[in-house]
Design an enzyme around this catalytic site. Structure first.
Site, PDB file in Angstrom:
ATOM      1  N   GLU A   7       1.277   5.434   0.813  1.00  8.34           N
ATOM      2  CA  GLU A   7       0.709   6.596   1.517  1.00  8.34           C
ATOM      3  C   GLU A   7       1.139   7.894   0.843  1.00  8.34           C
ATOM      4  OE1 GLU A   7       0.633   6.439   5.851  1.00  8.34           O
ATOM      5  OE2 GLU A   7       1.332   8.514   5.890  1.00  8.34           O
ATOM      6  N   SER A  59       0.871  -1.178   0.000  1.00  7.74           N
ATOM      7  CA  SER A  59       0.000   0.000   0.000  1.00  7.74           C
ATOM      8  C   SER A  59       0.903   1.221   0.000  1.00  7.74           C
ATOM      9  CB  SER A  59      -0.938  -0.008   1.211  1.00  7.74           C
ATOM     10  OG  SER A  59      -0.231  -0.237   2.412  1.00  7.74           O
ATOM     11  N   HIS A 105       3.616  -1.206   3.825  1.00  7.53           N
ATOM     12  CA  HIS A 105       3.000   0.108   3.645  1.00  7.53           C
ATOM     13  C   HIS A 105       4.135   1.112   3.390  1.00  7.53           C
ATOM     14  CE1 HIS A 105      -0.096   3.172   4.099  1.00  7.53           C
ATOM     15  NE2 HIS A 105       0.666   3.829   4.960  1.00  7.53           N
ATOM     16  N   ASP A 149      -1.873  14.488  16.483  1.00 10.31           N
ATOM     17  CA  ASP A 149      -0.925  15.156  17.378  1.00 10.31           C
ATOM     18  C   ASP A 149      -1.600  16.317  18.102  1.00 10.31           C
ATOM     19  OD1 ASP A 149       1.344  13.576  16.896  1.00 10.31           O
ATOM     20  OD2 ASP A 149       1.634  14.564  14.965  1.00 10.31           O
ATOM     21  N   PHE A 167      12.041  13.891  11.157  1.00  7.43           N
ATOM     22  CA  PHE A 167      10.794  13.109  11.319  1.00  7.43           C
ATOM     23  C   PHE A 167      10.964  12.109  12.462  1.00  7.43           C
ATOM     24  CE2 PHE A 167       9.530  13.126   6.524  1.00  7.43           C
ATOM     25  CZ  PHE A 167       8.924  14.349   6.686  1.00  7.43           C
TER      26      PHE A 167
HETATM   27  P1  FAD Z   1      -2.807   6.291  19.550  1.00  5.29           P
HETATM   28  O1  FAD Z   1      -3.028   4.909  19.178  1.00  5.29           O
HETATM   29  O2  FAD Z   1      -4.012   7.104  19.882  1.00  5.29           O
HETATM   30  O3  FAD Z   1      -1.824   6.430  20.776  1.00  5.29           O
HETATM   31  C1  FAD Z   1      -0.482   5.996  20.704  1.00  5.29           C
HETATM   32  C2  FAD Z   1       0.069   5.819  22.112  1.00  5.29           C
HETATM   33  O4  FAD Z   1       0.086   7.047  22.828  1.00  5.29           O
HETATM   34  C3  FAD Z   1      -0.769   4.865  22.965  1.00  5.29           C
HETATM   35  O5  FAD Z   1       0.060   4.101  23.758  1.00  5.29           O
HETATM   36  C4  FAD Z   1      -1.561   5.774  23.814  1.00  5.29           C
HETATM   37  O6  FAD Z   1      -1.919   5.135  25.029  1.00  5.29           O
HETATM   38  C5  FAD Z   1      -0.593   6.872  24.069  1.00  5.29           C
HETATM   39  N1  FAD Z   1      -1.305   8.076  24.384  1.00  5.29           N
HETATM   40  C6  FAD Z   1      -2.250   8.617  23.621  1.00  5.29           C
HETATM   41  N2  FAD Z   1      -2.702   9.745  24.232  1.00  5.29           N
HETATM   42  C7  FAD Z   1      -2.007   9.867  25.389  1.00  5.29           C
HETATM   43  C8  FAD Z   1      -2.011  10.797  26.423  1.00  5.29           C
HETATM   44  N3  FAD Z   1      -2.817  11.854  26.393  1.00  5.29           N
HETATM   45  N4  FAD Z   1      -1.155  10.601  27.470  1.00  5.29           N
HETATM   46  C9  FAD Z   1      -0.336   9.547  27.479  1.00  5.29           C
HETATM   47  N5  FAD Z   1      -0.290   8.621  26.516  1.00  5.29           N
HETATM   48  C10 FAD Z   1      -1.111   8.776  25.491  1.00  5.29           C
HETATM   49  N6  FAD Z   1      -1.085  12.152  12.079  1.00  5.29           N
HETATM   50  C11 FAD Z   1      -1.878  13.050  11.447  1.00  5.29           C
HETATM   51  O7  FAD Z   1      -2.087  14.164  11.962  1.00  5.29           O
HETATM   52  N7  FAD Z   1      -2.446  12.765  10.234  1.00  5.29           N
HETATM   53  C12 FAD Z   1      -2.279  11.580   9.617  1.00  5.29           C
HETATM   54  O8  FAD Z   1      -2.808  11.357   8.515  1.00  5.29           O
HETATM   55  C13 FAD Z   1      -1.454  10.583  10.253  1.00  5.29           C
HETATM   56  N8  FAD Z   1      -1.255   9.375   9.698  1.00  5.29           N
HETATM   57  C14 FAD Z   1      -0.508   8.431  10.356  1.00  5.29           C
HETATM   58  C15 FAD Z   1      -0.371   7.162   9.793  1.00  5.29           C
HETATM   59  C16 FAD Z   1       0.379   6.171  10.431  1.00  5.29           C
HETATM   60  C17 FAD Z   1       0.495   4.806   9.789  1.00  5.29           C
HETATM   61  C18 FAD Z   1       1.040   6.477  11.666  1.00  5.29           C
HETATM   62  C19 FAD Z   1       1.882   5.438  12.349  1.00  5.29           C
HETATM   63  C20 FAD Z   1       0.895   7.734  12.247  1.00  5.29           C
HETATM   64  C21 FAD Z   1       0.130   8.729  11.614  1.00  5.29           C
HETATM   65  N9  FAD Z   1      -0.061   9.994  12.172  1.00  5.29           N
HETATM   66  C22 FAD Z   1      -0.852  10.923  11.517  1.00  5.29           C
HETATM   67  C23 FAD Z   1       0.585  10.378  13.435  1.00  5.29           C
HETATM   68  C24 FAD Z   1      -0.351  10.216  14.665  1.00  5.29           C
HETATM   69  O9  FAD Z   1      -1.483  11.030  14.520  1.00  5.29           O
HETATM   70  C25 FAD Z   1       0.417  10.631  15.909  1.00  5.29           C
HETATM   71  O10 FAD Z   1       1.470   9.753  16.181  1.00  5.29           O
HETATM   72  C26 FAD Z   1      -0.434  10.872  17.150  1.00  5.29           C
HETATM   73  O11 FAD Z   1       0.370  11.515  18.148  1.00  5.29           O
HETATM   74  C27 FAD Z   1      -0.992   9.609  17.794  1.00  5.29           C
HETATM   75  O12 FAD Z   1      -2.133   9.164  17.186  1.00  5.29           O
HETATM   76  P2  FAD Z   1      -2.322   7.572  16.984  1.00  5.29           P
HETATM   77  O13 FAD Z   1      -3.729   7.315  16.625  1.00  5.29           O
HETATM   78  O14 FAD Z   1      -1.266   7.113  16.089  1.00  5.29           O
HETATM   79  O15 FAD Z   1      -1.946   6.997  18.408  1.00  5.29           O
END
Ligand code: FAD
Length: 310
Positions: free
Chosen positions: A22, A20, A274, A114, A224
């Site tokens: 991105e 895939s 990916h 983020d 990054f």
């Molecule tokens: P989550 O699964 O929500 O959390 C990751 C970890 O952080 C977990 O262990 C969780 O418990 C911990 N955590 C979460 N919140 C807290 C908190 N408040 N205090 C303590 N621990 C916490 N970002 C974008 O903006 N746009 C995108 O399109 C995008 N695409 C992505 C695609 C991939 C494949 C990946 C790997 C990352 C991408 N990101 C993107 C980055 C991502 O949004 C960030 O890393 C963000 O900080 C975490 O969101 P998440 O859903 O990845 O993590």
């Protein structure tokens, strides 16, 4: 002649591989053109899906939507739209999900996103919004029958207190309906394999697809990595040492590094990849070629005819 490493890939491995790609939504007309050239080049490799990122704080909401719609309308690719919870109410996010469902999008990559203040700041959910990625996955599943992929962090997410906490979050996302995770990029495959062991010990059985970042630009990759909590091994820095002003050699080294990484993954049984394309096709295309993927223009034409008939 002793043919090294590549010979360990069997023809049967090549058939089973799925990739895939991105992309990020373009900001300018020039970026738009280069994105579409890249999509045009990579499409005949018949990726499993192509995903389009969502800018920090929802900043690319319209552009992500427009890019995904154009992919749906003008290509035979299956788009996956990234979506985050940041700075938006549930109602706003639900409207985005409904618009995607209506447009025919059948795959969303659900993320927390983020913090509004940037990486390193404390994350505070929007008071009326989805609390985290697991909550968002559940929201998507309530609204439409859409495939949901999520993120995974072999080296721990920078906000997370421990890998165990990360895996708890991954489990919550799977329990809410996610059926695939793509990892943050990494360069040491041993970190990924160790992570897979821990994920599997936690009873999580969805595919954890390795995220591969071809190093288009080492300085940028280092930045990054620092923000994403990914490590840059000393051997990688060594390979790009002295090449800051030599893009042609950098590209050859980047292809060699990524080739070595994916072939080792294939040798360990990995079948799905990916690619973080950075909207550029050349390195990714070369690595896919090395993996045995070949463009199939004939199949694409046939699928176009079938699509037009429907
Ligand atoms: P989550 O699964 O929500 O959390 C990751 C970890 O952080 C977990 O262990 C969780 O418990 C911990 N955590 C979460 N919140 C807290 C908190 N408040 N205090 C303590 N621990 C916490 N970002 C974008 O903006 N746009 C995108 O399109 C995008 N695409 C992505 C695609 C991939 C494949 C990946 C790997 C990352 C991408 N990101 C993107 C980055 C991502 O949004 C960030 O890393 C963000 O900080 C975490 O969101 P998440 O859903 O990845 O993590």
């Amino acid at each position: 002649m002793n043919v090294p490493r590549l010979s360990r890939m069997e023809a049967s491995d090549e058939r089973r591989l799925r990739v895939s790609f991105e992309f990020f939504p373009p900001k300018t007309a020039e970026m738009e053109q280069s994105l579409w050239e890249s999509i045009g080049r990579l499409a005949p490799l018949q990726p499993n899906f192509v995903s389009v990122t969502y800018g920090a704080g929802g900043s690319t909401r319209e552009r992500t939507h427009a890019t995904v719609k154009r992919i749906l309308g003008e290509t035979l690719l299956t788009p996956a739209a990234h979506l985050t919870c940041v700075a938006a109410t549930r109602t706003d996010v639900d409207a985005v999900i409904k618009a995607y469902a209506q447009a025919g999008v059948r795959h969303i990559v659900a993320l927390r996103g983020d913090p509004v203040g940037g990486i390193g700041e404390r994350y505070a959910p929007h008071p009326g919004g989805y609390r985290n990625a697991a909550d968002l996955v559940a929201g998507i599943k309530r609204i439409a029958d859409i495939e949901v992929s999520v993120s995974a962090y072999p080296e721990k997410h920078p906000d997370s207190p421990s890998i165990a906490a990360d895996i708890d979050m991954l489990k919550a996302k799977v329990d809410a309906g996610a059926t695939r995770a793509m990892t943050q990029f990494f360069f040491e495959n041993s970190l990924y394999f160790r992570y897979l062991d821990r994920v599997s010990a936690a009873g999580i059985d969805i595919p954890i697809v390795p995220g591969i970042l071809p190093v288009q630009n080492f300085k940028q990759t280092k930045n990054f990595a620092a923000r994403a909590g990914a490590s840059i091994p000393a051997w990688l820095a060594e390979r790009f040492d002295g090449l800051d002003d030599d893009p042609a050699t950098r590209k050859l080294i980047a292809a060699a590094v990524a080739a070595e990484q994916v072939i080792d993954l294939v040798d360990h049984g990995v079948t799905d990849f990916h690619f973080y394309t950075m909207n550029r096709a050349d390195l990714v295309y070369a690595i896919c070629h090395l993996l045995g993927l070949r463009p199939d223009h004939g199949a694409a034409t046939q699928r176009q005819v079938e699509k037009e008939r429907v």
